[in-house]
Design an enzyme around this catalytic site. Structure first.
Site, short mmCIF file in Angstrom:
data_model
loop_
_atom_site.label_atom_id
_atom_site.label_comp_id
_atom_site.label_asym_id
_atom_site.label_seq_id
_atom_site.Cartn_x
_atom_site.Cartn_y
_atom_site.Cartn_z
CG ASP A 102 -2.24 0.60 1.03
OD1 ASP A 102 -2.28 1.68 0.39
OD2 ASP A 102 -3.25 0.04 1.48
CG ASP A 203 -4.46 5.87 0.82
OD1 ASP A 203 -5.38 5.05 1.00
OD2 ASP A 203 -4.38 6.95 1.45
CD GLU A 245 -8.73 4.86 -1.77
OE1 GLU A 245 -9.67 4.60 -1.01
OE2 GLU A 245 -7.76 5.58 -1.42
CG HIS A 318 -9.09 -0.81 4.35
ND1 HIS A 318 -8.88 -0.80 2.98
CD2 HIS A 318 -8.64 0.38 4.79
CE1 HIS A 318 -8.33 0.35 2.64
NE2 HIS A 318 -8.16 1.09 3.71
CG ASP A 319 -11.41 2.71 3.40
OD1 ASP A 319 -10.92 2.67 4.55
OD2 ASP A 319 -10.79 3.13 2.40
O1 TEU Z 1 -9.37 6.06 1.72
C1 TEU Z 1 -9.75 7.16 0.96
C2 TEU Z 1 -10.91 7.87 1.39
O2 TEU Z 1 -11.26 8.86 0.78
C3 TEU Z 1 -11.63 7.36 2.56
O3 TEU Z 1 -11.65 8.33 3.53
C4 TEU Z 1 -12.97 7.03 2.15
O4 TEU Z 1 -13.61 8.15 1.65
C5 TEU Z 1 -13.75 6.56 3.30
O5 TEU Z 1 -13.01 5.65 4.02
C6 TEU Z 1 -14.97 5.88 2.82
O6 TEU Z 1 -15.64 5.54 3.92
C7 TEU Z 1 -8.02 5.80 1.85
C8 TEU Z 1 -7.82 4.58 2.69
O7 TEU Z 1 -8.36 3.47 2.04
C9 TEU Z 1 -8.42 4.82 4.03
O8 TEU Z 1 -8.38 3.71 4.85
C10 TEU Z 1 -7.65 5.97 4.65
O9 TEU Z 1 -8.24 6.32 5.86
C11 TEU Z 1 -7.62 7.19 3.75
O10 TEU Z 1 -7.31 6.89 2.41
C12 TEU Z 1 -6.54 8.13 4.21
O11 TEU Z 1 -5.29 7.57 3.97
#
Ligand code: TEU
Length: 546
Positions: A102, A203, A245, A318-319
């Site tokens: 990542d 990311d 992403e 994971h989000d």
């Molecule tokens: O996520 C990108 C992001 O925009 C997230 O905040 C997303 O909008 C949200 O989780 C949706 O619920 C990435 C990573 O995948 C996330 O885990 C990180 O918190 C974020 O970037 C910051 O690095």
């Protein structure tokens, strides 16, 4: 790219995402670690995946569970050491599994050495690695907001300026305009490439070209220039998997990222489908019923609109909440059927599938009663913001239970022993109470389990170039809640049907007649008359048309 002689390993493989904190603890501290992952590689090999996307394992104070990195070239203490990491790369390779790291380079932790130095003085050589602005009339430079709540500007007393952060204030944004910063990043990426990794998941990469003064965050004017520079300075020509992403991707700009002639990335994660259950001008917490027709329209559009580029395919990460709970049905009656339906729809589309840990055994959301049970910074900040605005507590908790990120982060369920076999110590986040029924041991024992459907689909993709590279064709003459499409080339034709509904639906496809051989299915039918067939709840199958 679709020609056989031109194909890449990352098109025929399936990727498995590991969230290390929650995967497997080896030392009883309640936190997953690298040795834990190594001990589960044989399981992943059995599933058949060819790459692991490893969520961040770097040194981090964990304001955002590793997405706030304080040293890109060191390992988080709880997860192990660089020696463990090297061992993971080697052990995975022995099993034909590549490690995709990542890459979180939109921001660092405020505890990263660069930021510690930068904030000391305006003259620091690292000052310009970050984004600093003077106050405007004693206030924030502009009204840009951070994803995790509040202003995107944080006042730093020592030098009297604001720094910019699109996520939490412990995640200051890097200034990609600065060439020295870019060079430092290339160096760090090459450090990892030299270790023999298989690629990078990047990311929020669509944010690096931001222009905060013009209120541009995603898709800034220099974004693609930076990616081309990255490609030429690091992984270019090395056939690595690179996936960006990009919450703001459209089919048009996904093509820019992933058209091989442009030398940027292999593919991007687009989130148009994930956002279909939120209100138009609302946030992800503002819930809306999913329309299956809309979902079909979005997925089919992505299937057919990339000409030279390549898609990624996923339901979970994971989000995101667990798909079987969000859009399927996680009740005992339908959990297995609906989880298999998602697997079939996903793996039969064109692109590279990504499975998130636990998806292959149908892990579900885990509702909480109170904010004290929540770990995720995004949910906690949103809760505080909304409660202070007068929202009802029950409504806010409901949104968290439906969409919150902790749903995906509860520990992996390995067996029916203490803490689901995740840890002998107290797990950092609650274990879902359904682990006695939903766990890996159980799935491996049951030849009818979700696990074996995933295994079968993954192996199909290895055998069939039609499934990987064939054309996608929608079949329109079906009920609203039914997915129907073909994957085909000159050698084979596959028909995919999925009843995205807990009710029956009638299928009338006279042109296909009676079919004998099933490739994969989630019910035990042996022959189906497609001219007139009653689809059972979530019934899904793939048949080869001869
Ligand atoms: O996520 C990108 C992001 O925009 C997230 O905040 C997303 O909008 C949200 O989780 C949706 O619920 C990435 C990573 O995948 C996330 O885990 C990180 O918190 C974020 O970037 C910051 O690095």
């Amino acid at each position: 790219m679709e020609k056989e002689n031109n194909s890449h390993w990352w098109q025929t493989t399936v990727v498995y995402q590991i969230y290390p904190r929650s995967f497997q603890d080896s030392d009883g501290d309640g936190i997953g670690d690298i040795q834990g992952i190594i001990s589960r590689l044989d399981y992943l090999k059995q599933l058949g995946i060819g790459a692991i996307w490893l969520s961040p394992v770097y040194k981090s104070p964990n304001a955002d569970n590793g997405y706030d990195i304080s040293d890109y070239q060191d390992i988080m203490t709880e997860f192990g050491t660089m020696k463990d990491m090297d061992q993971l790369i080697v052990e995975a390779k022995k099993r034909q599994i590549k490690i995709v790291m990542d890459l979180v380079v939109n921001h660092t932790s405020d505890e990263h050495e660069w930021f510690i130095e930068a904030r000391k003085s305006k003259k620091s050589p690292f000052r310009d690695y970050y984004i600093w602005r003077d106050p405007l009339n004693g206030k924030v430079p502009n009204s840009l907001k951070a994803s995790f709540g509040g202003s995107a500007w944080k006042f730093d007393k020592r030098t009297g300026q604001y720094y910019f952060h699109l996520f939490s204030e412990k995640q200051p944004d890097l200034n990609w305009e600065n060439q020295e910063l870019r060079k430092s990043i290339w160096k760090m990426m090459n450090f990892w490439i030299d270790k023999g990794i298989g690629g990078f998941r990047m990311d929020v990469i669509d944010l690096i070209g931001k222009q905060p003064d013009k209120a541009i965050t995603a898709n800034g004017p220099k974004l693609h220039e930076y990616l081309q520079e990255m490609n030429s300075q690091t992984f270019g020509g090395k056939d690595m998997l690179t996936v960006g992403e990009t919450w703001g991707a459209t089919p048009e700009n996904a093509e820019l990222y992933s058209d091989p002639k442009r030398h940027e990335l292999s593919m991007v994660f687009q989130f148009e489908h994930n956002m279909l259950d939120q209100k138009k001008d609302g946030e992800k917490w503002d819930l809306k019923e999913l329309s299956v027709s809309e979902l079909k329209a979005v997925l089919y559009k992505w299937q057919t609109s990339l000409k030279s580029g390549w898609n990624s395919l996923f339901w979970n990460n994971h989000d995101l909440p667990r798909i079987v709970s969000r859009w399927g049905n996680d009740s005992p009656k339908f959990r297995v059927k609906s989880a298999k339906m998602f697997a079939i729809i996903l793996h039969m589309m064109k692109g590279t599938p990504y499975i998130y840990q636990g998806e292959e055994i149908g892990m579900t959301n885990y509702p909480v009663k109170d904010i004290s049970e929540v770990d995720d910074i995004e949910s906690i900040n949103m809760y505080n913001e909304r409660i202070s605005k007068g929202f009802k507590k029950a409504d806010v908790i409901h949104s968290i239970n439906v969409k919150g990120r902790d749903n995906a982060r509860t520990p992996m369920q390995w067996n029916n022993q203490k803490n689901a076999g995740f840890s002998t110590g107290l797990p950092w986040l609650h274990v879902n109470q359904n682990y006695p029924e939903v766990n890996v041991d159980q799935s491996l024992k049951d030849s009818n389990s979700i696990f074996y459907t995933y295994q079968k689909l993954i192996s199909l993709r290895k055998q069939s170039r039609t499934i990987v590279f064939g054309d996608f064709k929608e079949i329109k003459e079906v009920p609203e809640n039914v997915f129907a499409y073909m994957r085909q080339d000159k050698n084979h034709q596959y028909l995919i049907i999925a009843n995205f509904d807990q009710h029956e639906n009638i299928l009338k496809l006279p042109e296909f007649g009676t079919q004998k051989s099933f490739v994969v299915a989630n019910y035990d039918e042996e022959s189906i008359d497609l001219r007139n067939y009653k689809l059972k709840p979530f019934e899904s199958f793939v048949i080869e048309i001869k």
